[in-house]
Every structure is written in structure tokens, then in C-alpha cells.
Design a protein around this motif. Structure first.
Motif, PDB file in Angstrom:
ATOM      1  N   VAL A   4       0.856  -1.188   0.000  1.00 44.25           N
ATOM      2  CA  VAL A   4       0.000   0.000   0.000  1.00 44.25           C
ATOM      3  C   VAL A   4       0.888   1.233   0.000  1.00 44.25           C
ATOM      4  CG1 VAL A   4      -1.774   1.301   1.240  1.00 44.25           C
ATOM      5  CG2 VAL A   4      -1.854  -1.208   1.209  1.00 44.25           C
ATOM      6  N   ALA A   7       0.043   4.906   2.681  1.00 42.96           N
ATOM      7  CA  ALA A   7      -0.641   4.186   3.755  1.00 42.96           C
ATOM      8  C   ALA A   7      -1.052   5.093   4.907  1.00 42.96           C
ATOM      9  CB  ALA A   7       0.246   3.062   4.283  1.00 42.96           C
ATOM     10  N   GLY A  12      -5.422   5.237   2.088  1.00 43.27           N
ATOM     11  CA  GLY A  12      -4.450   4.206   2.418  1.00 43.27           C
ATOM     12  C   GLY A  12      -4.570   3.707   3.842  1.00 43.27           C
ATOM     13  N   SER A  13      -4.830   4.601   4.790  1.00 45.65           N
ATOM     14  CA  SER A  13      -4.966   4.169   6.181  1.00 45.65           C
ATOM     15  C   SER A  13      -6.192   3.284   6.363  1.00 45.65           C
ATOM     16  CB  SER A  13      -5.031   5.387   7.100  1.00 45.65           C
ATOM     17  OG  SER A  13      -6.139   6.215   6.778  1.00 45.65           O
ATOM     18  N   THR A  16      -5.310  -0.261   4.725  1.00 44.20           N
ATOM     19  CA  THR A  16      -4.487  -1.161   5.531  1.00 44.20           C
ATOM     20  C   THR A  16      -5.312  -1.794   6.637  1.00 44.20           C
ATOM     21  OG1 THR A  16      -3.739   0.707   6.903  1.00 44.20           O
ATOM     22  CG2 THR A  16      -2.333   0.050   5.062  1.00 44.20           C
ATOM     23  N   ALA A  28       3.431  -1.550   4.014  1.00 41.89           N
ATOM     24  CA  ALA A  28       3.257  -0.127   3.742  1.00 41.89           C
ATOM     25  C   ALA A  28       4.563   0.460   3.241  1.00 41.89           C
ATOM     26  CB  ALA A  28       2.806   0.611   4.996  1.00 41.89           C
ATOM     27  N   LEU A  36       2.791   2.165  12.605  1.00 44.62           N
ATOM     28  CA  LEU A  36       1.806   1.571  11.705  1.00 44.62           C
ATOM     29  C   LEU A  36       0.894   0.653  12.512  1.00 44.62           C
ATOM     30  CD1 LEU A  36       4.212   0.669   8.777  1.00 44.62           C
ATOM     31  CD2 LEU A  36       2.411   2.409   8.693  1.00 44.62           C
ATOM     32  N   VAL A  40       0.829  -4.569  10.066  1.00 47.89           N
ATOM     33  CA  VAL A  40       1.277  -3.890   8.845  1.00 47.89           C
ATOM     34  C   VAL A  40       2.790  -3.713   8.916  1.00 47.89           C
ATOM     35  CG1 VAL A  40       1.099  -1.842   7.393  1.00 47.89           C
ATOM     36  CG2 VAL A  40      -0.917  -2.689   8.613  1.00 47.89           C
TER      37      VAL A  40
END
Length: 251
Positions: A4, A7, A12-13, A16, A28, A36, A40
């Protein structure tokens, strides 16, 4: 493994989170080390420097990609050489109806062209305006009850970034999306004043919109599509749901 990019961003957040929740291995791409979510893996790399991507691409089958980078064709070539099979690109509905001189529409058109030429399987997510763009109102709301906004008479079928991420997850983890360009919208087209009214009701404040001059013609972003529900089985979230979820940011 799914990589991703972006991220830490709005889409993106959310992506994930969806992928890890559903048990998919997620990596990421980060420029510098950062916290993260659990599950992830963060690996350093920069899409502006294609050679730097190689460590992040080890074992990666599919990539969620943002456009607008200096050498996107070079980055895509590295992805292909490192064994990536599929790319889902976050694009915009403006690629179809946007003003010919609009820089944002031009950036997304160039990104789509680069992905098409990459020989990778691709999916384009042509999203409407993000509900999260409403966060730009925060400085004005800290100063008072007036929000200044251009295109006050232009309705937009804004979409919750979560819904974009949900479609991205489908495209990255299930077959049948190769070569498809999906127009993604929220459930209704709203004027800025409509969004401000909803936000004001949730905050318990009497908010007022002050229109600013329109600097250039805007494309028609008011048409509502059923794509989110068709692909995810869930109706897209209305603006009130997004606003309620992020209400603390406006207090």
C-alpha cells in the motif's frame, strides 16, 4: 503480499485496516519510519526514486498506487521486474469530464496512461470528491461560525474514503477487476451548504457558508453511481456518518 502506497493518507490508512482485518498480508511503503497498525509491515522506499522500491516489493503480488510522482513509468517498470502482477490506481472522476486545463485532472490522466502502458493488470478507482476534504474547514471553524468555500452552487457526490478503500480491497484480493475503471461516489450529491448544515447540527452550532468566487469551471461531479454497493455489498456511507466519525476534529 499487498503493498500500500500512501498508507498514512485518507484512503491508504483505511485500506491497511480493511486488509489486515480480513487476514491479508500488508506492507506499507514509507519514506521514513513511522508507527503503523498492528500487522502492517513498513518498508522504506520513495516512488520518486524507482530503484529504492526494490526492498519493499519483495514477494509483493499487488500494489495500491497513487499517481503524481516524478517517474511513475520508472516505478511501474521496477514493480513489473520485481514480480508484481496487479496495480489498483487511485484516480479521479475528473479524468472523464474534467476541464482540459485542470492540473489535477491532467495528473490523473497521465497516471492512468502510465499504468495502461506498464503491461501490468490494472484497476482504476475514479473517485468523486472526498468527504475528508471537509477537514479544510477546521481553521475557519476555529475562528468563528463562517465557512468560506468556492463552487457554492456545485453539488458533489462526495465519498467517504473508507468506501474507496473497501472497493480497493475487493479489487486487490478478488478476481475479475482487471482492466476495469470504476466510478465511485457517495450516496447523494450535496452542496457545500448541505454538508455545513449537517456538520452544524452535529456540533450544535449555527454555521453559515460564505461563497467565494469560482476560479475556473468545475466538472459535473454530481452523478451518483451504485458501484460501491455493487462491488462491496454495502451501501456507501452518507456524509452524516463520516462527519459523526470525525466530529472530534471539528470541536
Amino acid at each position: 503480499m499487498i503493498l500500500v502506497t500512501g498508507a498514512g493518507g485518507n484512503v491508504g490508512s483505511e485500506l491497511t485496516g480493511i486488509l489486515t482485518r480480513d487476514g491479508h498480508p500488508v506492507r506499507a511503503l514509507v519514506r521514513t519510519p513511522r508507527p503503523l497498525p498492528d500487522g502492517v509491515e513498513g518498508v522504506a522506499g520513495d516512488l520518486n526514486e524507482p530503484a529504492s522500491l526494490k526492498p519493499a516489493l519483495a514477494g509483493v503480488r499487488a500494489v495500491f498506487l497513487l499517481g503524481g510522482y516524478d517517474d511513475l513509468p520508472g516505478a511501474l517498470a521496477v514493480m513489473r521486474d520485481e514480480g508484481v502482477e496487479q496495480v489498483t490506481l487511485l484516480s479521479s472522476r475528473s479524468v472523464v469530464g474534467g476541464h482540459s486545463g485542470n492540473a489535477v485532472a491532467g495528473m490523473h490522466r497521465a497516471a492512468e496512461a502510465s499504468v495502461r502502458a506498464s503491461e501490468l493488470a490494472w484497476t482504476f478507482l475514479r473517485a468523486s470528491g472526498f468527504m475528508s476534504n471537509t477537514l479544510r474547514w477546521i481553521p475557519g471553524l476555529r475562528a468563528g461560525d463562517v465557512v468560506r468555500e468556492p463552487f457554492a452552487e456545485v453539488p458533489v457526490a462526495t465519498i467517504d474514503p473508507y468506501d474507496i478503500a473497501a472497493v480497493a480491497a475487493e479489487s486487490l484480493t478478488t478476481p475479475g477487476h482487471e482492466g476495469r475503471a470504476y466510478a465511485l461516489t457517495g450516496p447523494e450529491a450535496l452542496l457545500p451548504a448541505d454538508r455545513l448544515r449537517v456538520l452544524g447540527e452535529l456540533l450544535g452550532r449555527d454555521l453559515r457558508l460564505e461563497p467565494l468566487p469560482d476560479t475556473e469551471g468545475e466538472f459535473d461531479d454530481s452523478e451518483v453511481t451504485s458501484t460501491v454497493q455493487d462491488l462491496t455489498g454495502q451501501a456507501p456511507r452518507p456524509f452524516a456518518t463520516w462527519a459523526r466519525t470525525h466530529l472530534a476534529a471539528f470541536r
